[in-house]
Motif scaffolding. Structure first.
Motif, PDB file in Angstrom:
ATOM      1  N   SER A 181       4.488 -18.202   4.306  1.00 35.69           N
ATOM      2  CA  SER A 181       4.943 -19.573   4.068  1.00 35.69           C
ATOM      3  C   SER A 181       5.283 -19.810   2.598  1.00 35.69           C
ATOM      4  N   ALA A 182       5.278 -18.727   1.808  1.00 37.86           N
ATOM      5  CA  ALA A 182       5.647 -18.820   0.391  1.00 37.86           C
ATOM      6  C   ALA A 182       6.213 -17.468  -0.046  1.00 37.86           C
ATOM      7  N   GLU A 183       6.570 -17.370  -1.312  1.00 38.19           N
ATOM      8  CA  GLU A 183       7.237 -16.181  -1.836  1.00 38.19           C
ATOM      9  C   GLU A 183       6.418 -14.907  -1.619  1.00 38.19           C
ATOM     10  N   ILE A 184       7.116 -13.805  -1.293  1.00 42.58           N
ATOM     11  CA  ILE A 184       6.491 -12.484  -1.190  1.00 42.58           C
ATOM     12  C   ILE A 184       6.654 -11.785  -2.537  1.00 42.58           C
ATOM     13  N   VAL A 185       5.534 -11.319  -3.107  1.00 39.77           N
ATOM     14  CA  VAL A 185       5.581 -10.752  -4.456  1.00 39.77           C
ATOM     15  C   VAL A 185       5.064  -9.314  -4.536  1.00 39.77           C
ATOM     16  N   CYS A 186       4.468  -8.793  -3.455  1.00 39.42           N
ATOM     17  CA  CYS A 186       4.011  -7.402  -3.469  1.00 39.42           C
ATOM     18  C   CYS A 186       4.073  -6.847  -2.053  1.00 39.42           C
ATOM     19  N   LEU A 187       4.256  -5.539  -1.950  1.00 41.84           N
ATOM     20  CA  LEU A 187       4.382  -4.911  -0.634  1.00 41.84           C
ATOM     21  C   LEU A 187       4.183  -3.408  -0.759  1.00 41.84           C
ATOM     22  N   SER A 188       3.942  -2.765   0.386  1.00 39.64           N
ATOM     23  CA  SER A 188       3.750  -1.320   0.391  1.00 39.64           C
ATOM     24  C   SER A 188       3.796  -0.781   1.813  1.00 39.64           C
ATOM     25  N   PHE A 189       4.226   0.476   1.957  1.00 40.22           N
ATOM     26  CA  PHE A 189       4.036   1.235   3.184  1.00 40.22           C
ATOM     27  C   PHE A 189       2.656   1.889   3.149  1.00 40.22           C
ATOM     28  N   ASP A 190       2.050   2.088   4.327  1.00 42.68           N
ATOM     29  CA  ASP A 190       0.838   2.900   4.369  1.00 42.68           C
ATOM     30  C   ASP A 190       1.228   4.372   4.289  1.00 42.68           C
ATOM     31  N   SER A 191       0.254   5.272   4.275  1.00 46.80           N
ATOM     32  CA  SER A 191       0.524   6.693   4.048  1.00 46.80           C
ATOM     33  C   SER A 191       1.323   7.337   5.172  1.00 46.80           C
ATOM     34  N   THR A 192       1.323   6.735   6.359  1.00 47.42           N
ATOM     35  CA  THR A 192       2.089   7.286   7.479  1.00 47.42           C
ATOM     36  C   THR A 192       3.468   6.662   7.606  1.00 47.42           C
ATOM     37  N   SER A 193       3.730   5.615   6.842  1.00 46.44           N
ATOM     38  CA  SER A 193       4.972   4.833   6.917  1.00 46.44           C
ATOM     39  C   SER A 193       5.147   4.142   8.261  1.00 46.44           C
ATOM     40  N   ASN A 194       4.041   3.938   8.974  1.00 44.81           N
ATOM     41  CA  ASN A 194       4.081   3.212  10.242  1.00 44.81           C
ATOM     42  C   ASN A 194       3.703   1.741  10.089  1.00 44.81           C
ATOM     43  N   VAL A 195       3.067   1.413   8.961  1.00 41.57           N
ATOM     44  CA  VAL A 195       2.601   0.047   8.720  1.00 41.57           C
ATOM     45  C   VAL A 195       3.084  -0.403   7.343  1.00 41.57           C
ATOM     46  N   ILE A 196       3.486  -1.665   7.259  1.00 40.43           N
ATOM     47  CA  ILE A 196       3.865  -2.287   5.990  1.00 40.43           C
ATOM     48  C   ILE A 196       2.917  -3.448   5.727  1.00 40.43           C
ATOM     49  N   ALA A 197       2.494  -3.583   4.478  1.00 44.33           N
ATOM     50  CA  ALA A 197       1.714  -4.748   4.062  1.00 44.33           C
ATOM     51  C   ALA A 197       2.529  -5.557   3.066  1.00 44.33           C
ATOM     52  N   VAL A 210       6.192  -0.998  11.688  1.00 45.01           N
ATOM     53  CA  VAL A 210       7.517  -0.555  11.256  1.00 45.01           C
ATOM     54  C   VAL A 210       8.455  -0.358  12.437  1.00 45.01           C
ATOM     55  N   ARG A 211       7.948   0.190  13.526  1.00 48.37           N
ATOM     56  CA  ARG A 211       8.824   0.498  14.665  1.00 48.37           C
ATOM     57  C   ARG A 211       9.331  -0.755  15.361  1.00 48.37           C
ATOM     58  N   SER A 212       8.429  -1.668  15.674  1.00 48.61           N
ATOM     59  CA  SER A 212       8.811  -2.843  16.454  1.00 48.61           C
ATOM     60  C   SER A 212       9.243  -4.018  15.592  1.00 48.61           C
ATOM     61  N   GLY A 213       8.773  -4.048  14.346  1.00 50.98           N
ATOM     62  CA  GLY A 213       9.037  -5.193  13.488  1.00 50.98           C
ATOM     63  C   GLY A 213       8.089  -6.351  13.720  1.00 50.98           C
ATOM     64  N   ASN A 214       7.096  -6.151  14.583  1.00 58.63           N
ATOM     65  CA  ASN A 214       6.172  -7.229  14.923  1.00 58.63           C
ATOM     66  C   ASN A 214       5.039  -7.348  13.909  1.00 58.63           C
ATOM     67  N   GLU A 215       4.515  -8.559  13.784  1.00 61.67           N
ATOM     68  CA  GLU A 215       3.329  -8.782  12.966  1.00 61.67           C
ATOM     69  C   GLU A 215       2.120  -8.185  13.667  1.00 61.67           C
ATOM     70  N   ILE A 216       1.338  -7.394  12.925  1.00 62.97           N
ATOM     71  CA  ILE A 216       0.116  -6.808  13.471  1.00 62.97           C
ATOM     72  C   ILE A 216      -1.054  -7.758  13.274  1.00 62.97           C
ATOM     73  N   SER A 217      -1.206  -8.237  12.052  1.00 60.50           N
ATOM     74  CA  SER A 217      -2.297  -9.163  11.755  1.00 60.50           C
ATOM     75  C   SER A 217      -2.043  -9.845  10.421  1.00 60.50           C
ATOM     76  N   LYS A 218      -2.705 -10.964  10.231  1.00 57.05           N
ATOM     77  CA  LYS A 218      -2.635 -11.698   8.967  1.00 57.05           C
ATOM     78  C   LYS A 218      -4.029 -11.686   8.355  1.00 57.05           C
ATOM     79  N   LEU A 219      -4.132 -11.139   7.143  1.00 52.42           N
ATOM     80  CA  LEU A 219      -5.421 -10.990   6.482  1.00 52.42           C
ATOM     81  C   LEU A 219      -5.673 -12.201   5.593  1.00 52.42           C
TER      82      LEU A 219
END
Length: 426
Positions: A181-197, A210-219
């Motif tokens: 709901s606000a600006e995104i300022v940091c991001l990363s792939f995990d070591s398998t490149s299957n998950v983005i944070a 990464v494959r589906s583009g779906n949200e996994i969870s909100k921390l």
């Protein structure tokens, strides 16, 4: 599990076995450390035979593993016999508006830049030619990253509250991630490149498939902006740093907050895992850096000595040294075992905003508001070279993975590329 590929990591030296879990459909990794074998001068034949036996690999893998080890051994030996300097190669005007960030892919043959012009651009390192322009964001492109070591995808994060996943080959946007709901300022792939944070000014970190583009969870767990995040190399932990002065350690697969590391008295500016993932070092506007145990969440040591805000930090690949940089115009190198400050790097004439170790861990690269970057010996603390030429603040600097290129980014809206110039030591 089915073995997919075998590849080499040069720094620290290891053979990486990549497996596919047929039940979960996930890619998993196992690392075979070869550093001690190289130090003991074991033959490549002997090391190869040992790895095949230890990992229960068939003899048909011998030639491939032997080739990986031979190239690794040659690279490590050639570097140790040389003194190195970097020569200026080219300056590239990248965007029509101010640049925000830049990064190499793992092989170093390409790099990306982000900008206030709402685009991310891909360049060829050797020629300086623009290869792709990733267009689609409606506001500043601030965060960006390759899915290294593969390098076939780029993720961008924007002030338009979205992140986008792009194809390096075609510039096609595969997914647009909406959830902040606000600006995104940091991001990363995990070591398998299957998950983005992604981390944002809405105080949250969001995990994406990464494959589906779906949200996994909100921390949820921070009370202020999330400005830094990183996955551990071990593939099980995620750390987030916030303006609320805390670092949170997460079991990201279970979306569980394991520890809130409390101790800094002001905003977090950066934080990184060590190579084995059992420690985190964080830096803060309070003028200190802190070493945290990821198992207990406890602070093991506070590194003090800077007289102003600590703006960035880097940990060397072997995990025994950390370098911090500050608005006091100095960098400090600390030993993570003895906690002693082993070097104070003096020479910049304005605040230092960015720092990086090279892959060998024997060089430090700093970027400063004095319009320069400098290369330092991590062993002696001496300034080896000053990279001049920018006409405004230098806010980004990076070594390529093979240490043969340096990339610097500046508020003058250019990047400058430097190439390794090696001379045999006499």
């Amino acid at each position: 599990m089915k073995l997919k590929t075998i590849r080499a990591r040069y720094f620290p030296p290891a053979i990486i076995l990549e497996f596919l879990d047929p039940v979960l459909g996930e890619v998993k990794y196992r690392e075979v450390d070869v550093a001690s074998a190289f130090k003991n001068a074991s033959s490549v034949d002997a090391i190869t035979t040992q790895i095949l036996k230890q990992e229960h690999l068939s003899q048909s893998r011998f030639t491939h593993v032997h080739g990986l080890l031979s190239r690794m051994f040659e690279k490590l030996n050639s570097y140790s016999d040389q003194t190195t300097t970097y020569s200026f190669e080219k300056e590239i005007a990248t965007h029509s508006m101010p640049m925000t960030n830049c990064a190499f892919n793992k092989s170093g043959d390409k790099f990306v830049t982000g900008s206030y012009d709402r685009t991310c651009k891909l360049f060829n390192t050797e020629t300086g030619k623009e290869l792709r322009s990733f267009v689609g964001h409606q506001n500043v492109v601030y965060g960006l990253a390759f899915n290294n070591p593969f390098g076939d995808k780029v993720i961008t994060g924007s002030f338009d509250k979205t992140a986008k996943l792009w194809s390096v080959e075609t510039a096609q946007c595969w997914h647009t991630f909406r959830g902040h709901s606000a600006e995104i300022v940091c991001l990363s792939f995990d070591s398998t490149s299957n998950v983005i944070a992604t981390g944002g000014m809405d105080n949250h970190c969001v995990l994406w498939d990464v494959r589906s583009g779906n949200e996994i969870s909100k921390l949820r767990g921070h009370s202020s902006e999330v400005i830094s995040l990183e996955f551990s190399n071990t593939g099980d932990l995620l750390a987030t740093g916030s303006f609320d002065s805390t670092v949170n350690i997460w079991d990201f697969r279970g979306a569980k907050n394991l520890h809130s590391c409390i101790g800094h008295r002001s905003e977090i500016t950066a934080m990184h895992f060590n190579f084995t993932g059992d420690k985190i070092v964080s830096s803060s506007m309070d003028g200190t850096a802190k070493l945290w145990n990821t198992t207990t969440g406890k602070c093991e040591y506070t590194f003090s000595g800077h007289s102003d805000e600590v703006l960035d930090l880097a940990i060397n690949p072997s995990g025994n040294r950390v370098v911090t940089v500050s608005a006091d115009c100095t960098a400090r190198v600390y030993d993570l075992e003895s906690y002693k400050c082993v070097h104070i790097l003096k020479g910049h004439e304005n605040e230092i905003s960015k720092v990086a170790f090279n892959s060998h861990g024997d060089r430090v690269l700093t970027a400063s508001r004095d319009h320069t970057s400098k290369i330092w010996s991590a062993t002696t603390g001496a300034c080896l070279q000053s990279l001049d030429g920018h006409s405004d603040d230098v806010f980004s600097c990076a070594f390529s993975y093979m240490d043969d290129k340096i990339l610097t980014g500046s508020k003058d809206n250019t990047v400058r590329l430097y190439g390794l110039k090696s001379q045999t030591a006499t």
